[in-house]
Design a protein around this motif. Sequence first.
Motif, mmCIF file in Angstrom:
data_model
loop_
_atom_site.group_PDB
_atom_site.id
_atom_site.type_symbol
_atom_site.label_atom_id
_atom_site.label_comp_id
_atom_site.label_asym_id
_atom_site.label_seq_id
_atom_site.Cartn_x
_atom_site.Cartn_y
_atom_site.Cartn_z
ATOM 1 N N LEU A 28 7.147 17.561 -7.432
ATOM 2 C CA LEU A 28 6.680 18.560 -8.326
ATOM 3 C C LEU A 28 6.387 17.843 -9.897
ATOM 4 O O LEU A 28 5.272 18.322 -10.510
ATOM 5 N N LEU A 29 7.112 17.158 -10.236
ATOM 6 C CA LEU A 29 6.730 16.232 -11.522
ATOM 7 C C LEU A 29 5.509 15.889 -11.505
ATOM 8 O O LEU A 29 4.718 15.787 -12.338
ATOM 9 N N VAL A 30 5.398 14.955 -10.492
ATOM 10 C CA VAL A 30 3.782 14.343 -10.190
ATOM 11 C C VAL A 30 2.706 15.256 -10.282
ATOM 12 O O VAL A 30 1.932 15.098 -11.068
ATOM 13 N N ARG A 31 2.862 16.485 -9.694
ATOM 14 C CA ARG A 31 1.853 17.425 -9.504
ATOM 15 C C ARG A 31 1.862 17.988 -11.087
ATOM 16 O O ARG A 31 0.535 18.102 -11.457
ATOM 17 N N ARG A 32 2.701 18.253 -11.710
ATOM 18 C CA ARG A 32 2.693 18.862 -12.985
ATOM 19 C C ARG A 32 2.021 18.035 -13.782
ATOM 20 O O ARG A 32 1.628 18.196 -14.886
ATOM 21 N N GLY A 33 2.279 16.780 -13.682
ATOM 22 C CA GLY A 33 1.830 15.606 -14.478
ATOM 23 C C GLY A 33 0.205 15.453 -14.478
ATOM 24 O O GLY A 33 -0.357 14.971 -15.616
ATOM 25 N N GLY A 34 -0.370 15.741 -13.487
ATOM 26 C CA GLY A 34 -1.857 15.588 -13.211
ATOM 27 C C GLY A 34 -2.146 14.418 -13.130
ATOM 28 O O GLY A 34 -1.253 13.627 -12.422
ATOM 29 N N PRO A 35 -3.549 14.195 -12.795
ATOM 30 C CA PRO A 35 -4.136 12.765 -12.323
ATOM 31 C C PRO A 35 -3.844 11.720 -13.126
ATOM 32 O O PRO A 35 -3.500 10.497 -12.647
ATOM 33 N N GLU A 36 -3.685 11.809 -14.348
ATOM 34 C CA GLU A 36 -3.425 10.601 -15.225
ATOM 35 C C GLU A 36 -1.806 10.368 -15.136
ATOM 36 O O GLU A 36 -1.674 8.976 -14.759
ATOM 37 N N ARG A 37 -0.832 11.036 -15.009
ATOM 38 C CA ARG A 37 0.387 10.574 -14.734
ATOM 39 C C ARG A 37 0.462 10.125 -13.252
ATOM 40 O O ARG A 37 1.308 9.171 -13.254
ATOM 41 N N GLU A 38 -0.169 10.805 -12.546
ATOM 42 C CA GLU A 38 -0.021 10.212 -10.978
ATOM 43 C C GLU A 38 -0.248 8.880 -11.084
ATOM 44 O O GLU A 38 0.241 7.952 -10.444
ATOM 45 N N LEU A 39 -1.568 8.496 -11.572
ATOM 46 C CA LEU A 39 -2.046 7.129 -11.694
ATOM 47 C C LEU A 39 -1.109 6.342 -12.262
ATOM 48 O O LEU A 39 -0.986 5.085 -11.944
ATOM 49 N N GLU A 40 -0.455 6.807 -13.467
ATOM 50 C CA GLU A 40 0.220 5.895 -14.179
ATOM 51 C C GLU A 40 1.446 5.634 -13.519
ATOM 52 O O GLU A 40 1.998 4.248 -13.363
ATOM 53 N N PHE A 41 2.282 6.574 -12.802
ATOM 54 C CA PHE A 41 3.422 6.138 -11.960
ATOM 55 C C PHE A 41 2.918 5.614 -10.899
ATOM 56 O O PHE A 41 3.882 4.301 -10.377
ATOM 57 N N ALA A 42 1.985 5.651 -10.228
ATOM 58 C CA ALA A 42 1.430 4.913 -8.824
ATOM 59 C C ALA A 42 1.371 3.407 -9.480
ATOM 60 O O ALA A 42 1.899 2.501 -8.575
ATOM 61 N N SER A 43 0.638 3.138 -10.598
ATOM 62 C CA SER A 43 0.461 1.839 -10.790
ATOM 63 C C SER A 43 1.616 1.141 -11.220
ATOM 64 O O SER A 43 1.823 -0.039 -10.725
ATOM 65 N N ARG A 44 2.501 1.835 -11.883
ATOM 66 C CA ARG A 44 3.768 1.233 -12.275
ATOM 67 C C ARG A 44 4.656 0.831 -10.846
ATOM 68 O O ARG A 44 5.244 -0.355 -10.765
ATOM 69 N N ASN A 45 4.724 1.663 -9.884
ATOM 70 C CA ASN A 45 5.346 1.348 -8.533
ATOM 71 C C ASN A 45 4.715 0.193 -7.934
ATOM 72 O O ASN A 45 5.382 -0.451 -7.357
ATOM 73 N N LEU A 46 3.258 0.436 -7.816
ATOM 74 C CA LEU A 46 2.717 -0.765 -6.994
ATOM 75 C C LEU A 46 2.875 -2.039 -7.797
ATOM 76 O O LEU A 46 3.162 -3.293 -7.159
ATOM 77 N N ALA A 47 3.027 -2.022 -9.096
ATOM 78 C CA ALA A 47 3.419 -3.411 -10.086
ATOM 79 C C ALA A 47 4.890 -3.906 -9.596
ATOM 80 O O ALA A 47 4.997 -5.204 -9.336
ATOM 81 N N ASP A 48 5.547 -3.023 -9.599
ATOM 82 C CA ASP A 48 7.157 -3.367 -9.443
ATOM 83 C C ASP A 48 7.355 -3.746 -8.168
ATOM 84 O O ASP A 48 7.961 -4.837 -7.763
ATOM 85 N N ARG A 49 6.298 -3.273 -7.235
ATOM 86 C CA ARG A 49 6.478 -3.949 -5.665
ATOM 87 C C ARG A 49 5.588 -5.098 -5.297
ATOM 88 O O ARG A 49 5.721 -5.742 -4.216
ATOM 89 N N GLY A 50 4.736 -5.491 -6.303
ATOM 90 C CA GLY A 50 3.883 -6.512 -6.019
ATOM 91 C C GLY A 50 2.685 -6.142 -5.138
ATOM 92 O O GLY A 50 2.417 -7.426 -4.475
ATOM 93 N N GLU A 51 2.478 -5.150 -5.152
ATOM 94 C CA GLU A 51 1.232 -4.576 -4.236
ATOM 95 C C GLU A 51 0.126 -4.202 -4.915
ATOM 96 O O GLU A 51 0.137 -4.040 -6.071
ATOM 97 N N LEU A 52 -1.072 -4.428 -4.420
ATOM 98 C CA LEU A 52 -2.387 -4.052 -5.092
ATOM 99 C C LEU A 52 -2.886 -2.657 -4.954
ATOM 100 O O LEU A 52 -3.606 -2.274 -5.855
ATOM 101 N N ARG A 53 -2.528 -2.126 -3.846
ATOM 102 C CA ARG A 53 -3.060 -0.767 -3.667
ATOM 103 C C ARG A 53 -2.188 -0.016 -2.641
ATOM 104 O O ARG A 53 -1.292 -0.363 -1.953
ATOM 105 N N GLY A 54 -2.130 1.454 -2.637
ATOM 106 C CA GLY A 54 -1.682 2.361 -1.980
ATOM 107 C C GLY A 54 -1.986 3.722 -2.225
ATOM 108 O O GLY A 54 -2.781 3.890 -3.261
ATOM 109 N N ALA A 55 -1.588 4.706 -1.618
ATOM 110 C CA ALA A 55 -2.199 5.993 -1.868
ATOM 111 C C ALA A 55 -1.162 6.518 -3.065
ATOM 112 O O ALA A 55 -0.191 6.325 -3.295
ATOM 113 N N THR A 56 -1.900 7.024 -3.896
ATOM 114 C CA THR A 56 -1.437 7.383 -5.375
ATOM 115 C C THR A 56 -0.440 8.531 -5.369
ATOM 116 O O THR A 56 0.674 8.291 -5.913
ATOM 117 N N PHE A 57 -0.520 9.513 -4.632
ATOM 118 C CA PHE A 57 0.495 10.495 -4.662
ATOM 119 C C PHE A 57 1.969 10.146 -4.097
ATOM 120 O O PHE A 57 2.901 10.204 -4.843
#
Length: 76
Positions: A28-57
Amino acid sequence: MTAEELIIEFALTRLDHPDLDFEEIAALLVRRGGPERELEFASRNLADRGELRGATFPTAVEYVLRVVLTLRGPSD
């Protein structure tokens, strides 16, 4: 958004929706944040995991859960 701001937003959302589980609140928080916040959170998570790509939501939802559970600490 800082981790502390995310925790506050999560807590307020949980107060509004006590019947939802943690993953549903995070989604719900990710949906409310919109595409910009979704991308921000996804990129932080991928960086933490050391991965280059993944499904954003799902990756963004995982990031929210990771932050909440990490700052929550061990269960008593």
